[in-house]
Structures are given as C-alpha cells and as structure tokens.
Write an enzyme that holds these catalytic residues in place. Structure first.
Site, PDB file in Angstrom:
ATOM      1  N   ARG A 239       1.863  -3.275  64.100  1.00  0.00           N
ATOM      2  CA  ARG A 239       1.948  -2.044  64.885  1.00  0.00           C
ATOM      3  C   ARG A 239       3.382  -1.544  64.937  1.00  0.00           C
ATOM      4  O   ARG A 239       4.313  -2.328  65.096  1.00  0.00           O
ATOM      5  CB  ARG A 239       1.474  -2.297  66.317  1.00  0.00           C
TER       6      ARG A 239
ATOM      7  N   GLU B 174      12.632  -1.975  72.125  1.00  0.00           N
ATOM      8  CA  GLU B 174      13.112  -1.475  70.841  1.00  0.00           C
ATOM      9  C   GLU B 174      13.938  -0.205  71.050  1.00  0.00           C
ATOM     10  O   GLU B 174      14.764   0.171  70.212  1.00  0.00           O
ATOM     11  CB  GLU B 174      11.884  -1.159  69.976  1.00  0.00           C
TER      12      GLU B 174
ATOM     13  N   HIS C 220       7.625  -9.646  68.830  1.00  0.00           N
ATOM     14  CA  HIS C 220       8.657  -8.634  69.051  1.00  0.00           C
ATOM     15  C   HIS C 220      10.019  -9.263  68.779  1.00  0.00           C
ATOM     16  O   HIS C 220      10.290 -10.370  69.234  1.00  0.00           O
ATOM     17  CB  HIS C 220       8.586  -8.118  70.491  1.00  0.00           C
TER      18      HIS C 220
ATOM     19  N   ARG D  90       8.825  -4.153  63.226  1.00  0.00           N
ATOM     20  CA  ARG D  90       8.993  -5.394  63.984  1.00  0.00           C
ATOM     21  C   ARG D  90       8.754  -6.647  63.159  1.00  0.00           C
ATOM     22  O   ARG D  90       9.432  -7.656  63.344  1.00  0.00           O
ATOM     23  CB  ARG D  90       8.048  -5.379  65.173  1.00  0.00           C
TER      24      ARG D  90
ATOM     25  N   HIS E  82       3.979 -10.610  71.391  1.00  0.00           N
ATOM     26  CA  HIS E  82       4.071  -9.341  72.110  1.00  0.00           C
ATOM     27  C   HIS E  82       2.775  -8.549  72.136  1.00  0.00           C
ATOM     28  O   HIS E  82       2.389  -8.009  73.163  1.00  0.00           O
ATOM     29  CB  HIS E  82       5.167  -8.500  71.454  1.00  0.00           C
TER      30      HIS E  82
ATOM     31  N   GLN F 187       1.555  -9.626  66.836  1.00  0.00           N
ATOM     32  CA  GLN F 187       2.923  -9.102  66.706  1.00  0.00           C
ATOM     33  C   GLN F 187       3.932  -9.936  67.485  1.00  0.00           C
ATOM     34  O   GLN F 187       3.723 -10.224  68.658  1.00  0.00           O
ATOM     35  CB  GLN F 187       2.980  -7.663  67.220  1.00  0.00           C
TER      36      GLN F 187
ATOM     37  N   PHE G  24      12.565   5.094  66.710  1.00  0.00           N
ATOM     38  CA  PHE G  24      11.897   3.808  66.889  1.00  0.00           C
ATOM     39  C   PHE G  24      11.682   3.178  65.519  1.00  0.00           C
ATOM     40  O   PHE G  24      11.727   3.875  64.496  1.00  0.00           O
ATOM     41  CB  PHE G  24      10.552   4.010  67.614  1.00  0.00           C
TER      42      PHE G  24
ATOM     43  N   LEU H  28      10.817  -8.868  77.650  1.00  0.00           N
ATOM     44  CA  LEU H  28      11.110  -7.908  76.587  1.00  0.00           C
ATOM     45  C   LEU H  28      12.420  -7.147  76.798  1.00  0.00           C
ATOM     46  O   LEU H  28      12.744  -6.749  77.908  1.00  0.00           O
ATOM     47  CB  LEU H  28       9.974  -6.881  76.508  1.00  0.00           C
TER      48      LEU H  28
HETATM   49  C1  LIG Z   1       6.700  -5.653  78.060  1.00  0.00           C
HETATM   50  C2  LIG Z   1       5.932  -4.685  77.211  1.00  0.00           C
HETATM   51  C3  LIG Z   1       6.515  -3.485  76.817  1.00  0.00           C
HETATM   52  C4  LIG Z   1       5.807  -2.593  76.012  1.00  0.00           C
HETATM   53  N1  LIG Z   1       6.417  -1.418  75.636  1.00  0.00           N
HETATM   54  C5  LIG Z   1       5.724  -0.533  74.881  1.00  0.00           C
HETATM   55  C6  LIG Z   1       6.302   0.719  74.513  1.00  0.00           C
HETATM   56  O1  LIG Z   1       7.429   1.049  74.876  1.00  0.00           O
HETATM   57  N2  LIG Z   1       5.567   1.549  73.733  1.00  0.00           N
HETATM   58  C7  LIG Z   1       4.304   1.250  73.319  1.00  0.00           C
HETATM   59  O2  LIG Z   1       3.683   2.061  72.631  1.00  0.00           O
HETATM   60  N3  LIG Z   1       3.732   0.075  73.672  1.00  0.00           N
HETATM   61  C8  LIG Z   1       4.400  -0.813  74.451  1.00  0.00           C
HETATM   62  N4  LIG Z   1       3.810  -1.994  74.808  1.00  0.00           N
HETATM   63  C9  LIG Z   1       2.386  -2.208  74.504  1.00  0.00           C
HETATM   64  C10 LIG Z   1       1.526  -1.404  75.494  1.00  0.00           C
HETATM   65  O3  LIG Z   1       2.170  -1.344  76.733  1.00  0.00           O
HETATM   66  C11 LIG Z   1       0.158  -2.032  75.692  1.00  0.00           C
HETATM   67  O4  LIG Z   1      -0.451  -2.292  74.459  1.00  0.00           O
HETATM   68  C12 LIG Z   1      -0.753  -1.088  76.486  1.00  0.00           C
HETATM   69  O5  LIG Z   1      -0.117  -0.643  77.657  1.00  0.00           O
HETATM   70  C13 LIG Z   1      -2.063  -1.762  76.818  1.00  0.00           C
HETATM   71  O6  LIG Z   1      -2.787  -0.935  77.679  1.00  0.00           O
HETATM   72  P1  LIG Z   1      -4.310  -1.232  77.995  1.00  0.00           P
HETATM   73  O7  LIG Z   1      -4.762  -0.150  78.893  1.00  0.00           O
HETATM   74  O8  LIG Z   1      -5.040  -1.455  76.735  1.00  0.00           O
HETATM   75  O9  LIG Z   1      -4.304  -2.650  78.761  1.00  0.00           O
HETATM   76  P2  LIG Z   1      -3.470  -3.197  80.015  1.00  0.00           P
HETATM   77  O10 LIG Z   1      -2.483  -2.251  80.541  1.00  0.00           O
HETATM   78  O11 LIG Z   1      -3.004  -4.547  79.623  1.00  0.00           O
HETATM   79  O12 LIG Z   1      -4.587  -3.333  81.134  1.00  0.00           O
HETATM   80  C14 LIG Z   1      -5.636  -4.266  81.054  1.00  0.00           C
HETATM   81  C15 LIG Z   1      -6.520  -4.109  82.269  1.00  0.00           C
HETATM   82  O13 LIG Z   1      -7.678  -4.919  82.108  1.00  0.00           O
HETATM   83  C16 LIG Z   1      -7.959  -5.600  83.304  1.00  0.00           C
HETATM   84  N5  LIG Z   1      -8.669  -6.837  82.953  1.00  0.00           N
HETATM   85  C17 LIG Z   1      -8.411  -7.705  81.953  1.00  0.00           C
HETATM   86  N6  LIG Z   1      -9.296  -8.716  81.964  1.00  0.00           N
HETATM   87  C18 LIG Z   1     -10.144  -8.466  82.988  1.00  0.00           C
HETATM   88  C19 LIG Z   1     -11.285  -9.146  83.520  1.00  0.00           C
HETATM   89  N7  LIG Z   1     -11.731 -10.306  83.012  1.00  0.00           N
HETATM   90  N8  LIG Z   1     -11.901  -8.600  84.589  1.00  0.00           N
HETATM   91  C20 LIG Z   1     -11.457  -7.451  85.158  1.00  0.00           C
HETATM   92  N9  LIG Z   1     -10.392  -6.771  84.686  1.00  0.00           N
HETATM   93  C21 LIG Z   1      -9.759  -7.277  83.623  1.00  0.00           C
HETATM   94  C22 LIG Z   1      -6.600  -5.838  83.940  1.00  0.00           C
HETATM   95  O14 LIG Z   1      -6.734  -6.022  85.324  1.00  0.00           O
HETATM   96  C23 LIG Z   1      -5.872  -4.542  83.579  1.00  0.00           C
HETATM   97  O15 LIG Z   1      -6.150  -3.562  84.553  1.00  0.00           O
HETATM   98  C24 LIG Z   1       4.502  -2.907  75.601  1.00  0.00           C
HETATM   99  C25 LIG Z   1       3.918  -4.095  75.995  1.00  0.00           C
HETATM  100  C26 LIG Z   1       4.629  -4.989  76.770  1.00  0.00           C
HETATM  101  C27 LIG Z   1       3.973  -6.304  77.116  1.00  0.00           C
END
Ligand SMILES: Cc1cc2nc3c(=O)[nH]c(=O)nc-3n(C[C@H](O)[C@H](O)[C@H](O)COP(=O)(O)OP(=O)(O)OC[C@H]3O[C@@H](n4cnc5c(N)ncnc54)[C@H](O)[C@@H]3O)c2cc1C
Length: 557
Positions: free
Chosen positions: A371, A241, A228, A272, A336, A226, A113, A238
């Site tokens: 990141r 990577e 991407h 990135r 991203h 960030q 990566f 997306l």
């Molecule tokens: C397309 C894509 C691909 C990615 N690929 C990678 C990868 O390969 N490797 C890597 O390390 N990272 C990757 N990332 C980044 C990584 O996936 C995210 O940073 C990470 O999954 C975020 O997880 P989280 O639990 O913090 O939030 P999220 O998974 O975004 O969850 C947020 C939660 O908060 C809840 N929420 C938000 N606001 C409210 C509200 N007001 N009231 C109630 N609930 C609320 C939502 O319902 C959801 O359940 C990627 C990101 C994207 C967008």
C-alpha cells in the site's frame, strides 16, 4: 434479540462513512463497536490522505502510481475507482466539517508521500486521522445513529446463504446479544497485533477477518503485511511518512543517506516496502545503531517542525527521550498495515449475500502487494461510502430471513467454558510469544525454513491455547475473557499469513522471500484466497488480478 435493517460493525472511518450514507437516507442502521467510536485506530492516522487536485496533477497519474506501488497485484478496475473518486470524496468530507491545512491560494494543502509522483497527500498537521474521525463522528451523531459501543462481535449469522445478523458480547454487562439484520458491514480494521513492534492500537486483532473465514468467506492476499519504515525504536509508535514528505533524511551509523543506494531517484520517498528493506539491510549488515536507523528532521528547523509535525516531536520526546529539533530519532521498521483481508468487490460485497466489508478489514484489492501511504484513509472513505450506497440499494429487494438464536447460545457457552477454565496458560504470555515469532520469522525478510519454524510455533501455541485460564470471573468489563478471544483471532490470522507466505514462492511488494528474490509474473500474478475446510484446516485457492490499463513492468524508483 435486537433487530435492525443494517448492522455496521466498526466505528472507524470506513464504518462511520458507510453509516452516514445509510442514515442520511433514513435507513435503520446500528453501529456496533468494541470501543467508543473515537478510540478506533483511524484516529491515530497521522500523515495524510491522497487525492489528485492540482491542475498539474491527474487522477490517472494517481491510478498508475497506485498500480505500480501495488507491484501490479492491485485490481486495476478497483484502483481506477479509488483514484478517480478521490477528489470528490475529499471535498465532500470538507463540506461535512473535516478541516485540512491550506495552501497559499486558500485551497487544500498537499504534501509529498512515498511512491507518489506528485505531492497529493491532503493533511491536517500530523493528525489527519483524528480530524477525519471526529468530523465523521459528528455527522453520525447529527443523523441520530444508534451506537452500541463496548460490544464485541463474535460471530456472523446466516440463513440459507444470506446474512441474517451478528452475535455480540456486551462487555459492560457481560451478556450476549443477537442482532438480526438484512445487511451486515464489517469495517473492523486490521490485525497489526499479530506482530511485536507494531504501530497499531491494541484492539487491532483482526477479529472481523477471523469471524469471516470461520463463516466461509475467503480472506485474500493475507501474506502481504506492510512494515512501516519509521517507527520509534523502543515502542514501535509510528513516525509519519509525512516527516519524510516534509524532507526528513534517513541516516545509517556512518552518517550516510543510504537510500541513494536502494532508490536513487525517489530516495526517502520510495514506497514503504523498498525503504523498510533498505533499513533492515543496513541494520543486518552492521550499519545500524543498536538495531535502529536514524530519522533526521533537524534541518527543517524548529518553526516548521512545530507547525507541521508537532505530534511527532512530542511522541519522540515522550517515548524515545529524543527532541527531534536537536537530535535525530532512532527508528526501525514495524508492522503497520494489513494489505490482505476479507475478499470484496468494489461495492463491498462478499460471497455471502447481504454481507459486506470495507476499510482495512476488506481486500478490494486496491493495495495489492504494497500500500502507498495516504491511500488507506482514502480506501476507507471511498469504499465505506460505496458500501453504504450499495447496501441501501440491496435493502430495497432484500427479503426477510430467520435469525438462528442457537448461534448466540453457542458463543455464550464458549465464553462460559473459558471463564470457568482454571488452565495454566495465560493469553498475554502466549500473545507475546506469537508476536515475537512472527516478527522474527515472517517479517520484512522471509525464507522457507524460518517460516516453517513459525508454523511449528503456531501449532504449539494452538495446543497451549486450549489450556488458557481466566483469572477474572466477573461479569462486568471482563477484558480478560475478551482478550483471550482476541488472542485466538490473531493466532488464526497468523497461521493464514504464514501459510500464504510459504505458498507464495516469489518476492512481490511487501512479501520478500530471500529464497525466491524475484517477482514471478508467469506463476504468481494472482491473488491467494484462504478458506477453512471441514476440519478447520486452512486451504488456498487463487483468483485473477484485474489488469485493465497497465501491463506489469519492472518496478524501480
Ligand atoms: C499509527 C497509524 C497511522 C496511520 N496513518 C495513516 C495515514 O496518514 N494515511 C493513511 O492513508 N493511512 C494511515 N494509516 C492506516 C489507516 O489509518 C487505517 O488503515 C484506517 O484508518 C482503518 O480504518 P477502518 O475504519 O478500516 O478501521 P479502524 O479505524 O481500525 O476501526 C475498526 C473498528 O472496528 C471495531 N471492531 C473491531 N473488531 C471488533 C469486534 N470484534 N467487535 C466490535 N467491533 C470491532 C473497532 O472497535 C473499531 O471501531 C495509519 C495507521 C496507523 C496504525
């Protein structure tokens, strides 16, 4: 009013990981999410999650790569935890039922990566987030966790400086609910929707960060966004990577692998920020193809593409009309990831007692100014787990507190007022204008005058937002109103990003100022902390970066 020991807001990886930790100890924790848990953006993660397993690799090397990747703004005490706890966390996930691709010896397969000096990204084809999210969700169900889904959290409630719960809007039934608790975790994800052409789910509107700053909790390093390097030209979807990890090339209109000019050693696997700037430079200097660059995976061959990158192939066919087995994919940089967020320590604690954050909504800070790919999924599980453990400890001595019902009334009135409004503005249109302005003037390249123009636009949109009208007057599933609230959240976040970006007069990681193109350690090796003053204006403070092992050096790849 509902009452629980802990409220976890967010059912992505960070929220679910914390919930498992609490529920296996039998603690009364409820998960609140605005969507069904498995629709959280974590499920969209494609490429991989980092951990140093190989006998020729070491967590110390992962530690250094992450510090360098962060352009020395990441806190080294926290990054040391991230890297050293990574292997244990991944093995633990595996024992919980999360499946990873295997190598020839039967161990967990790992791919290269960006910015990593060793192939240390564990993966499941190109859908690792899907696998991790469903695996953790199974565990949350196993521990019979109560889940309030389609509940939109609008406020954090405190009592004498200690957290006492949240206010949530029940989207299904159109009513407000107070949920009292002694500990609250926000695992609410990022704010990708601030920008047009982003990779994020529509729900990523930075709600948790907006609610936090309004409750007096500082947001840290918000100017670092960030971009991407590889998102589909037409939609911003997306392309992982992992494609470059498998060996993809980036080509300009002359058919040249231009990365040799920008990162001669790392080439396409530079971090990135470096790759996104290289692409944008090629496009700006006329070597793009209709505003895009080409990502070429044809040489990997059909079999490897179908095995390792099946989702990328299908997304390219469905959304770009290009089959990558036969043609290169038109891509461009897209917003991203949110490096900044709610300031926490490495146990998820914030400045308010009992109030925690973890995952993309938090800024620990392990990603600093940039990141590295595969470090965010890791961040969610390592710090989600730690927050869960710390909350369990905290509950042992946490005293009772009062939940102020007036907070529920206040939010209810704001909703009712908005619902009745017959204003002429529509939040969807205002959002498009904001997103386009942020992309154009607070994007990959930044400059003072352009950013001041963005601030003027934000000021104009704030005025117009007072005149938002709602067409849907119903009580059930009124997404019109929810989206209006989400718009106000991204508008606030956009202003914090822009003001922070104007303030930081240097270039570091993802924040590149054409008018201050050098990193300036003597003045700017520090975190920015944004809060609101009494009149709701954004003000900034600073805090020190934790430097334990690695003195800042020039960052080349
Ligand atoms: C397309 C894509 C691909 C990615 N690929 C990678 C990868 O390969 N490797 C890597 O390390 N990272 C990757 N990332 C980044 C990584 O996936 C995210 O940073 C990470 O999954 C975020 O997880 P989280 O639990 O913090 O939030 P999220 O998974 O975004 O969850 C947020 C939660 O908060 C809840 N929420 C938000 N606001 C409210 C509200 N007001 N009231 C109630 N609930 C609320 C939502 O319902 C959801 O359940 C990627 C990101 C994207 C967008």
């Amino acid at each position: 009013m509902l009452k629980h020991d802990v409220v976890i807001v967010g059912a992505g990886l960070a929220g679910l990981r914390a919930a498992v930790e609490l529920r296996k100890k039998g603690i009364d924790a409820v998960i609140v999410s605005k969507v069904y848990p498995t629709r959280s953006h974590s499920g969209a993660a494609q490429g991989g999650v980092n951990a140093a397993f190989d006998e020729n690799d070491s967590w110390e090397s992962h530690f250094f790569d992450t510090v360098k990747g962060s352009d020395y703004l990441g806190d080294q005490d926290a990054i040391e935890i991230l890297a050293s706890e990574a292997p244990g966390n991944i093995l633990e996930l595996q024992s919980m039922g999360v499946v990873f691709n295997r190598n020839d010896k039967g161990g967990i397969a790992q791919r290269p990566f960006g910015g990593q000096s060793f192939p240390r990204s564990c993966y499941y084809a190109d859908a690792v987030g899907h696998m991790m999210l469903h695996g953790l969700f199974d565990n949350v169900l196993k521990y019979k966790t109560k889940i309030l889904y389609e509940y939109f959290v609008t406020s954090l409630v405190t009592d004498n400086g200690k957290v006492s719960g949240v206010v949530a809007y029940d989207i299904k039934n159109g009513k407000f609910e107070g949920i009292a608790a002694k500990a609250v975790l926000f695992a609410t994800g990022g704010y990708g929707q601030v920008y047009s052409s982003n990779t994020n789910a529509l729900i990523n509107t930075g709600d948790g960060m907006a609610v936090s700053i309004k409750a007096g909790v500082p947001l840290m390093d918000m100017e670092f966004v960030q971009f991407h390097p590889t998102t589909l030209k037409s939609t911003g979807i997306l392309v992982t990577e992992g494609a470059r990890g498998e060996g993809a090339y980036l080509l300009n209109s002359l058919g040249v692998r231009f990365m040799s000019k920008y990162a001669p050693k790392a080439m396409e696997l530079a971090p990135r920020d470096v790759v996104a700037r290289a692409e944008q430079t090629e496009i700006n200097e006329g070597r793009g193809i209709g505003g895009a660059i080409l990502l070429d995976i044809r040489h990997l061959g059909k079999e490897r593409i179908m095995e390792k990158l099946p989702q990328i192939m299908q997304l390219s066919i469905d959304f770009e009309g290009v089959n990558p087995i036969y043609e290169p994919i038109p891509i461009r940089p897209g917003a991203h990831y949110s490096m900044g967020g709610i300031k926490t320590d490495y146990n998820g604690r914030t400045v308010i007692e009992g109030y925690y954050s973890a995952g993309e909504s938090a800024c620990v800070s392990v990603h600093g100014a940039n990141r590295l790919g595969g470090n965010s999924l890791l961040d969610t599980v390592v710090f989600g787990r730690r927050a869960g453990i710390d909350m369990a400890e905290y509950l042992k001595t946490a005293d009772e507190r009062k939940f102020d019902e007036k907070a529920v009334k206040r939010d209810e009135e704001a909703f009712e007022k908005l619902k009745k409004s017959s204003g002429k503005e529509r939040h969807g249109l205002l959002k498009s204008e904001l997103q386009e302005e942020m992309r154009a003037d607070v994007g990959v390249f930044r400059e003072e005058n352009a950013m001041k123009k963005a601030l003027d636009k934000i000021g104009e949109l704030k005025e117009r937002a007072r005149n938002i009208g709602i067409d849907d007057k119903s009580k059930t599933f009124n997404t019109d109103i929810v989206e209006a609230f989400e718009f106000n959240n991204i508008l606030l976040i956009a202003e914090v990003i822009t003001r922070g970006a104007i303030l930081r007069k240097e270039s570091r990681g993802a924040h590149y100022r054409t008018d201050f193109p050098e990193r300036d350690d003597s003045n700017w090796l520090k975190h920015t902390l944004a809060t609101l003053d009494g009149s709701g204006n954004i003000k900034f403070d600073f805090s020190e970066v934790s430097i334990t092992k690695f003195k800042p050096q020039p960052r080349t790849y």
